[in-house]
Scaffold this active site. Structure first.
Site, PDB file in Angstrom:
ATOM      1  N   LYS A 177       0.865  -1.175   0.000  1.00  0.00           N
ATOM      2  CA  LYS A 177       0.000   0.000   0.000  1.00  0.00           C
ATOM      3  C   LYS A 177       0.900   1.222   0.000  1.00  0.00           C
ATOM      4  CE  LYS A 177      -3.513   2.392   2.671  1.00  0.00           C
ATOM      5  NZ  LYS A 177      -4.349   2.355   3.873  1.00  0.00           N
ATOM      6  N   ARG A 187     -10.671  10.210   2.455  1.00  0.00           N
ATOM      7  CA  ARG A 187     -10.513  10.895   3.754  1.00  0.00           C
ATOM      8  C   ARG A 187     -11.839  11.507   4.188  1.00  0.00           C
ATOM      9  NH1 ARG A 187      -4.609  11.618   3.944  1.00  0.00           N
ATOM     10  NH2 ARG A 187      -4.005   9.520   3.319  1.00  0.00           N
ATOM     11  N   LYS A 230      -2.246  -1.531  -3.832  1.00  0.00           N
ATOM     12  CA  LYS A 230      -3.124  -0.372  -3.656  1.00  0.00           C
ATOM     13  C   LYS A 230      -2.319   0.900  -3.731  1.00  0.00           C
ATOM     14  CE  LYS A 230      -6.170   1.349   0.004  1.00  0.00           C
ATOM     15  NZ  LYS A 230      -6.791   0.946   1.260  1.00  0.00           N
TER      16      LYS A 230
HETATM   17  C1  PBG Z   1      -6.684   3.858   5.870  1.00  0.00           C
HETATM   18  C2  PBG Z   1      -7.223   3.579   4.496  1.00  0.00           C
HETATM   19  C3  PBG Z   1      -7.151   4.447   3.411  1.00  0.00           C
HETATM   20  C4  PBG Z   1      -7.813   3.792   2.356  1.00  0.00           C
HETATM   21  C5  PBG Z   1      -8.250   2.570   2.837  1.00  0.00           C
HETATM   22  N1  PBG Z   1      -7.872   2.451   4.138  1.00  0.00           N
HETATM   23  C6  PBG Z   1      -6.601   5.792   3.313  1.00  0.00           C
HETATM   24  C7  PBG Z   1      -5.216   6.038   3.760  1.00  0.00           C
HETATM   25  O1  PBG Z   1      -4.401   5.131   3.965  1.00  0.00           O
HETATM   26  O2  PBG Z   1      -4.887   7.220   3.928  1.00  0.00           O
HETATM   27  C8  PBG Z   1      -8.005   4.358   0.987  1.00  0.00           C
HETATM   28  C9  PBG Z   1      -9.095   3.736   0.173  1.00  0.00           C
HETATM   29  C10 PBG Z   1      -9.556   4.593  -0.944  1.00  0.00           C
HETATM   30  O3  PBG Z   1      -8.986   5.684  -1.225  1.00  0.00           O
HETATM   31  O4  PBG Z   1     -10.521   4.193  -1.605  1.00  0.00           O
HETATM   32  N2  PBG Z   1      -6.257   2.726   6.532  1.00  0.00           N
HETATM   33 ZN    ZN Z   2      -5.507   3.419   8.488  1.00  0.00          ZN
END
Ligand code: PBG
Ligand code: ZN
Length: 306
Positions: A177, A187, A230
């Protein structure tokens, strides 16, 4: 006949954001077509999707109590475990339920772990995340998707689950990720922006492809059942490379920013939404993903694009 890539509905996972209350259907402005649902309205929406062939969902809880120690994350009465129980009571094995496992919606500071001396404390966070995972498993989740990116959490979750008789619950690791600006609209959806600093001490540097492989293979060794990449589109090379190095299924997460860009351009009439969405989905599969998490799947089934 000679097409190398074919998509089927059963490859797709549809994400949901569950909020407190009753009768809530609240549009998420930055993600046209996606809503915050309370448990009751979520159940009705899942039923609609299920009739059209969307039989896998991923749950994010939004609006439980936030605290320094993120205790709501492993509270069996929190939104996610409560909703998982309801989903399983209504749909049983017809619906495959994945839960997001991360504490950023439960911490006052919005980081994906707990803080000590102004830094995210990896090992203390791992304990917490494993407790959260067990909480979701005991509620009936089929698969857990840890998105926190702490080191060692897959082994810790696996040990915690196995120790509690939950060895049949699967783990889909957000293995690679990246610290990405494509999470922008999420967010708003999950109310989890860090109020200070960024996530670069635990999420991946987008300049690094080899490190991404190393991270993913660590998670495989720790017992992950599926490896996720991701975001999706900007990281197709990572999916393709990972495919050469693992025999585990690879998932990709077509994230909020990728979704909203297509939606916005389509609303302006600048692109053909159906064609762009289907080209994108085939690209994920061609790169090597056999599981796709995407906000587009409801449009795809409702309009018979798939
Ligand atoms: C946080 C999380 C995020 C997403 C999924 N889980 C955002 C981040 O890491 O800041 C993003 C998913 C999306 O943008 O569709 N654990
Ligand atoms: Zn998180």
């Amino acid at each position: 006949m000679i097409a190398e890539t074919r998509l089927t509905k059963d490859m797709f996972i549809y994400p949901y954001f569950v909020v407190p209350g009753q009768g809530v259907t609240h549009a998420i402005e930055a993600m046209p077509g996606i809503n915050h649902f309370s448990t009751d309205t979520l159940l009705k929406d899942v039923e609609k999707g299920l009739k059209l062939g969307v039989n896998k969902v991923m749950l994010f809880g939004v609006g439980d109590e936030k605290s320094e120690d993120a205790h709501a994350a492993y509270d069996p009465h929190a939104l996610v475990p409560t909703t998982v129980k309801e989903l399983k009571r209504h749909f049983g094995a017809d619906l495959y339920v994945v839960t997001d496992v991360c504490v950023c919606s439960y911490t006052t500071h919005g980081h994906c772990g707990i803080m000590a001396n102004d830094e995210v404390a990896n090992d203390a966070s791992v304990d917490l995340i494993a407790k959260m995972a067990l909480n979701h498993a005991q509620a009936g989740a089929d698969m857990l998707a840890p998105s926190d990116m702490m080191d060692g959490r897959i082994a810790a979750i696996r040990a915690k689950l196995d120790g509690a008789g939950q060895e049949n619950v699967a783990i889909m690791s957000h293995a690679t990720k990246f610290a990405s600006s494509y999470y922008g609209p999420f967010r708003e959806a999950a109310d989890c922006a860090p109020n200070k600093g960024d996530r670069k001490s635990y999420q991946m540097d987008f300049r690094n492809g080899t490190e991404a492989l190393r991270e993913a293979l660590l998670d495989e060794n720790e017992g992950a059942d599926v490896l996720m990449v991701k975001p999706g589109l900007a990281y197709l090379d990572i999916i393709a490379k990972l495919k050469q190095h693992t025999h585990l299924p690879i998932a990709c997460y077509n994230v909020s920013g990728e979704y909203s860009m297509i939606k916005a351009a389509a609303q302006k009439g600048w692109i053909d939404e159906q064609k762009v969405v289907m080209e994108t989905m085939h690209a994920f599969a061609r790169a090597g993903a056999s599981i796709i998490t995407t906000y587009h799947i409801r449009d795809m089934v409702e309009n018979n694009w798939i």
